[in-house]
Scaffold this motif. Structure first.
Motif, PDB file in Angstrom:
ATOM      1  N   ASN A  82       0.834  -1.198   0.000  1.00 32.93           N
ATOM      2  CA  ASN A  82       0.000   0.000   0.000  1.00 32.93           C
ATOM      3  C   ASN A  82       0.874   1.255   0.000  1.00 32.93           C
ATOM      4  O   ASN A  82       0.634   2.191  -0.772  1.00 32.93           O
ATOM      5  N   VAL A  83       1.896   1.266   0.850  1.00 30.34           N
ATOM      6  CA  VAL A  83       2.789   2.422   0.902  1.00 30.34           C
ATOM      7  C   VAL A  83       3.575   2.546  -0.402  1.00 30.34           C
ATOM      8  O   VAL A  83       3.849   3.654  -0.876  1.00 30.34           O
ATOM      9  N   MET A  84       3.926   1.414  -1.009  1.00 26.37           N
ATOM     10  CA  MET A  84       4.626   1.458  -2.297  1.00 26.37           C
ATOM     11  C   MET A  84       3.771   2.156  -3.347  1.00 26.37           C
ATOM     12  O   MET A  84       4.233   3.050  -4.065  1.00 26.37           O
ATOM     13  N   GLY A  85       2.481   1.760  -3.448  1.00 27.67           N
ATOM     14  CA  GLY A  85       1.597   2.427  -4.395  1.00 27.67           C
ATOM     15  C   GLY A  85       1.422   3.900  -4.076  1.00 27.67           C
ATOM     16  O   GLY A  85       1.416   4.757  -4.976  1.00 27.67           O
ATOM     17  N   TYR A  86       1.317   4.206  -2.794  1.00 28.87           N
ATOM     18  CA  TYR A  86       1.186   5.585  -2.310  1.00 28.87           C
ATOM     19  C   TYR A  86       2.380   6.428  -2.740  1.00 28.87           C
ATOM     20  O   TYR A  86       2.246   7.541  -3.253  1.00 28.87           O
ATOM     21  N   ARG A  87       3.585   5.855  -2.569  1.00 25.44           N
ATOM     22  CA  ARG A  87       4.791   6.595  -2.922  1.00 25.44           C
ATOM     23  C   ARG A  87       4.974   6.702  -4.429  1.00 25.44           C
ATOM     24  O   ARG A  87       5.505   7.694  -4.933  1.00 25.44           O
ATOM     25  N   LEU A  88       4.554   5.692  -5.171  1.00 25.65           N
ATOM     26  CA  LEU A  88       4.603   5.792  -6.631  1.00 25.65           C
ATOM     27  C   LEU A  88       3.756   6.966  -7.109  1.00 25.65           C
ATOM     28  O   LEU A  88       4.147   7.703  -8.028  1.00 25.65           O
TER      29      LEU A  88
ATOM     30  N   VAL B 229      11.874  12.028  -7.081  1.00 24.36           N
ATOM     31  CA  VAL B 229      11.952  10.806  -7.880  1.00 24.36           C
ATOM     32  C   VAL B 229      12.904   9.801  -7.238  1.00 24.36           C
ATOM     33  O   VAL B 229      12.488   8.740  -6.766  1.00 24.36           O
ATOM     34  N   ILE B 230      14.198  10.159  -7.159  1.00 21.07           N
ATOM     35  CA  ILE B 230      15.154   9.244  -6.520  1.00 21.07           C
ATOM     36  C   ILE B 230      14.750   8.993  -5.076  1.00 21.07           C
ATOM     37  O   ILE B 230      14.725   7.851  -4.601  1.00 21.07           O
ATOM     38  N   GLY B 231      14.394  10.079  -4.366  1.00 22.57           N
ATOM     39  CA  GLY B 231      14.037   9.936  -2.960  1.00 22.57           C
ATOM     40  C   GLY B 231      12.829   9.053  -2.745  1.00 22.57           C
ATOM     41  O   GLY B 231      12.809   8.209  -1.848  1.00 22.57           O
ATOM     42  N   LEU B 232      11.820   9.197  -3.576  1.00 24.54           N
ATOM     43  CA  LEU B 232      10.619   8.396  -3.376  1.00 24.54           C
ATOM     44  C   LEU B 232      10.819   6.948  -3.798  1.00 24.54           C
ATOM     45  O   LEU B 232      10.220   6.036  -3.235  1.00 24.54           O
ATOM     46  N   TRP B 233      11.672   6.704  -4.799  1.00 24.94           N
ATOM     47  CA  TRP B 233      12.022   5.301  -5.091  1.00 24.94           C
ATOM     48  C   TRP B 233      12.747   4.679  -3.902  1.00 24.94           C
ATOM     49  O   TRP B 233      12.555   3.505  -3.576  1.00 24.94           O
ATOM     50  N   LEU B 234      13.598   5.474  -3.242  1.00 28.39           N
ATOM     51  CA  LEU B 234      14.266   4.966  -2.044  1.00 28.39           C
ATOM     52  C   LEU B 234      13.258   4.728  -0.919  1.00 28.39           C
ATOM     53  O   LEU B 234      13.426   3.809  -0.120  1.00 28.39           O
ATOM     54  N   THR B 235      12.203   5.563  -0.849  1.00 22.29           N
ATOM     55  CA  THR B 235      11.151   5.325   0.132  1.00 22.29           C
ATOM     56  C   THR B 235      10.460   3.991  -0.127  1.00 22.29           C
ATOM     57  O   THR B 235      10.163   3.229   0.796  1.00 22.29           O
ATOM     58  N   ILE B 236      10.193   3.705  -1.397  1.00 27.86           N
ATOM     59  CA  ILE B 236       9.577   2.425  -1.751  1.00 27.86           C
ATOM     60  C   ILE B 236      10.501   1.278  -1.345  1.00 27.86           C
ATOM     61  O   ILE B 236      10.057   0.269  -0.787  1.00 27.86           O
ATOM     62  N   ALA B 237      11.804   1.438  -1.617  1.00 26.27           N
ATOM     63  CA  ALA B 237      12.758   0.405  -1.213  1.00 26.27           C
ATOM     64  C   ALA B 237      12.745   0.231   0.304  1.00 26.27           C
ATOM     65  O   ALA B 237      12.745  -0.895   0.824  1.00 26.27           O
ATOM     66  N   GLY B 238      12.705   1.367   1.031  1.00 30.21           N
ATOM     67  CA  GLY B 238      12.648   1.283   2.488  1.00 30.21           C
ATOM     68  C   GLY B 238      11.365   0.632   2.972  1.00 30.21           C
ATOM     69  O   GLY B 238      11.370  -0.144   3.938  1.00 30.21           O
TER      70      GLY B 238
ATOM     71  N   ALA C 145      21.320  13.279   2.042  1.00 24.99           N
ATOM     72  CA  ALA C 145      20.284  13.649   3.017  1.00 24.99           C
ATOM     73  C   ALA C 145      18.923  13.076   2.620  1.00 24.99           C
ATOM     74  O   ALA C 145      18.197  12.509   3.450  1.00 24.99           O
ATOM     75  N   VAL C 146      18.574  13.202   1.352  1.00 27.57           N
ATOM     76  CA  VAL C 146      17.286  12.698   0.875  1.00 27.57           C
ATOM     77  C   VAL C 146      17.238  11.178   0.940  1.00 27.57           C
ATOM     78  O   VAL C 146      16.218  10.588   1.320  1.00 27.57           O
ATOM     79  N   ALA C 147      18.348  10.520   0.590  1.00 28.49           N
ATOM     80  CA  ALA C 147      18.385   9.057   0.632  1.00 28.49           C
ATOM     81  C   ALA C 147      18.144   8.540   2.044  1.00 28.49           C
ATOM     82  O   ALA C 147      17.317   7.646   2.273  1.00 28.49           O
ATOM     83  N   GLY C 148      18.846   9.102   3.024  1.00 27.01           N
ATOM     84  CA  GLY C 148      18.677   8.642   4.408  1.00 27.01           C
ATOM     85  C   GLY C 148      17.273   8.874   4.921  1.00 27.01           C
ATOM     86  O   GLY C 148      16.668   7.987   5.539  1.00 27.01           O
ATOM     87  N   GLU C 149      16.725  10.058   4.638  1.00 26.45           N
ATOM     88  CA  GLU C 149      15.394  10.373   5.152  1.00 26.45           C
ATOM     89  C   GLU C 149      14.321   9.493   4.524  1.00 26.45           C
ATOM     90  O   GLU C 149      13.421   9.002   5.203  1.00 26.45           O
ATOM     91  N   ASN C 150      14.402   9.257   3.234  1.00 25.50           N
ATOM     92  CA  ASN C 150      13.351   8.507   2.556  1.00 25.50           C
ATOM     93  C   ASN C 150      13.387   7.018   2.862  1.00 25.50           C
ATOM     94  O   ASN C 150      12.336   6.387   2.996  1.00 25.50           O
ATOM     95  N   ILE C 151      14.568   6.445   2.977  1.00 27.75           N
ATOM     96  CA  ILE C 151      14.644   5.021   3.339  1.00 27.75           C
ATOM     97  C   ILE C 151      14.085   4.812   4.745  1.00 27.75           C
ATOM     98  O   ILE C 151      13.280   3.912   4.989  1.00 27.75           O
TER      99      ILE C 151
END
Length: 515
Positions: free
Chosen positions: A149-155, A347-356, A426-432
């Motif tokens: 659900n969060v993956m779809g949300y972040r996409l 874009v990069i940050g939200l893909w990292l959020t999906i990975a996290g 900074a964005v990578a750490g926060e989003n993961i």
């Protein structure tokens, strides 16, 4: 016991639907949040006003007031959940199209009202999606379902946040009204998907004491009247009282008069809410708004219910505080380009959020709910320090990279875009960290709901969860201008500590929930 092919297919269907519904939920949120902030910032609206306009998200914190109607009433033809879902998505498409017709700099008041309508419809859609997902998924699928659900949300946020910023960058070929028209069409397509592709739910057994439709409608009307009267009364006295209370202290601070007025307005807002909410609760009881009252009684009958609500408010507070003005911080204070922010943060940050998120869902299987909430909460807290470092050291301190120009048809980057190394880290750490924390948090919320009152209870819980995201905006805007960005991110880090201390005290109750 092994699953049959039919059971596996049904499970995959459920999880695929959860992804699409997460996408539908995330799309309008960015359009009244960070994407809207970017539009306003680039249109010349000041930071304090942008901070106060985060209050268009108020419906997310009050959606439990009308969620009982979505538990109680059924629109004809598509069932209780699907009918409401299709109706809210079609209304969202119309409201987003209306927002595209406005110019913020010329009509900021009308723009704010239409954005408030979009947020109301989006919050209503979330009520139905959260209830449908909780009713649809069996217990063993809820951890993975929360992650998907969060993956779809972040996409969706990649599209409406990151890709939209690339589209609107000079040379991108899009305007913000064009972006909002496109998103309106996408919401209409999601309504068609909801009408045709969602599995029907097994009917919930009848309640032992069914409520009367008349009482629920009168109860909801009474609550609306109480909120309107309470808000009007607060408008008459709250600002004068706030100025009287804060006036001597503000005069001694040396703050600019405009900032002093913002602090007084903020206290007036808090006083108005403190007066209006008890009045609305009294009206609900007097009018016998039974679906709301029964849902609340059912929730508060469980062990640790009140403490859980406090934890829900606090768990994402530091994360929400740091992120509430992140786009204006990067565009205005750090002077990053729109395309650079779009590529990295959206874009990069939200893909990292999906990975996290997916990593968090996988780790939850081993860690369990309590340990996952604690570990991911610590990571969320520490990730705020990345933006503190960026505010202190500025851009260009760490080597970066260049994203080459591209044209993928639906999105293109007109020229090679440099990406700052400090921003990327900074964005990578926060989003993961945020993705991992969100996956555990959504699973926690689902574990608290009774299926008889899923819409009411999940709306209540998620409304408390959105308190940080909505209410910190005005505070954040004024505080950032008062103390500066480095200290602002230190405050955001400290705000994450109370939730972790409370979670330690609730460890046995959370473990019992999972069992």
């Amino acid at each position: 016991m092994p699953f049959s092919p039919a059971q596996r297919a049904a499970s995959l269907h459920r999880l695929a639907v959860v992804i699409v519904l997460g996408f539908a939920s995330g799309l309008p949120l960015a359009l009244t949040g960070q994407a809207m902030q970017a539009w306003l910032a680039l249109d010349g609206i000041d930071i304090s006003t942008i901070g106060f306009l985060s209050l268009v998200g108020l419906p997310y914190t009050f959606k439990f007031l009308w969620a009982p109607l979505m538990d109680r009433f059924e629109l004809p033809g598509l069932g209780r959940r699907r009918g409401w879902l299709v109706a809210t998505e079609l209304a969202l498409a119309a409201a987003l199209f209306g927002l595209a017709l406005l110019e913020p700099a010329r009509s900021i008041g009308v723009f704010a009202l239409v954005a408030l309508l979009v947020a109301f419809l989006s919050a209503s859609q979330d009520v139905v999606i959260d209830a449908y997902r909780t009713d649809l998924l069996p217990g063993p699928e809820r951890g993975l379902g929360a992650s998907l659900n969060v993956m779809g949300y972040r996409l969706a946020m990649i599209l409406s946040g990151g890709v939209a910023l690339i589209w609107t960058d000079p040379g991108g070929g899009w305007t913000w009204p064009g972006v909002y028209r496109f998103m309106a069409g996408l919401m209409a397509g999601l309504a068609l998907f909801s009408a045709l592709a969602l599995p029907r739910l097994v009917p919930v057994p009848a309640r032992s004491a069914p409520t009367r439709a008349r009482n629920d409608l009168l109860g909801f009307a009474a609550v609306l009247v109480a909120v309107a009267l309470g808000g009007f009364a607060a408008h008459l006295w709250a600002l004068a009282l706030a100025q009287a209370l804060l006036g001597p202290w503000l005069a001694s601070t040396g703050l600019a008069p405009a900032l002093q007025q913002r602090w007084a307005e903020l206290l007036a807002l808090m006083l108005g809410i403190a007066w209006t909410l008890p009045l609305a609760a009294w009206a609900a009881r007097r009018a016998r708004f039974e679906t709301l009252l029964e849902g609340l009684r059912s929730y508060f009958s469980q062990r640790g219910a009140a403490a859980f609500l406090v934890f829900i408010v606090l768990y994402k507070l530091g994360d929400a505080f740091a992120g509430s003005l992140l786009t204006p911080f990067l565009l205005k204070a750090m002077a990053y380009g729109s395309a650079e922010v779009g590529v990295v943060n959206k874009v990069i940050g939200l893909w990292l959020t999906i990975a996290g998120t997916l990593l968090g869902g996988a780790l939850m299987v081993r860690l369990g709910l309590w340990r996952a909430l604690m570990a991911f909460g610590v990571l969320q807290m520490l990730s705020n320090l990345g933006f503190w470092w960026l505010a202190v050291h500025g851009k260009g301190t760490l080597p970066g990279l260049v994203v080459p120009a591209f044209d993928w048809g639906f999105v293109h980057l007109a020229a090679p875009t440099p990406v700052d190394g400090g921003l990327l880290i900074a964005v990578a750490g926060e989003n993961i960290a945020s993705g991992m924390g969100t996956s555990a948090f959504v699973a926690f919320l689902m574990s608290l709901c009774n299926q008889r009152f899923t819409a009411t209870q999940f709306a209540l819980l998620s409304a408390f969860a959105s308190v940080g995201r909505v209410w910190v905006g005005p505070v954040a805007g004024v505080l950032a201008e008062t103390i500066g960005w480095p200290d602002f991110f230190v405050v955001a880090t400290v705000l994450a500590l109370p939730a972790l201390l409370l979670l330690w005290g609730l460890r046995e109750s959370v473990r019992a929930l999972q069992a």
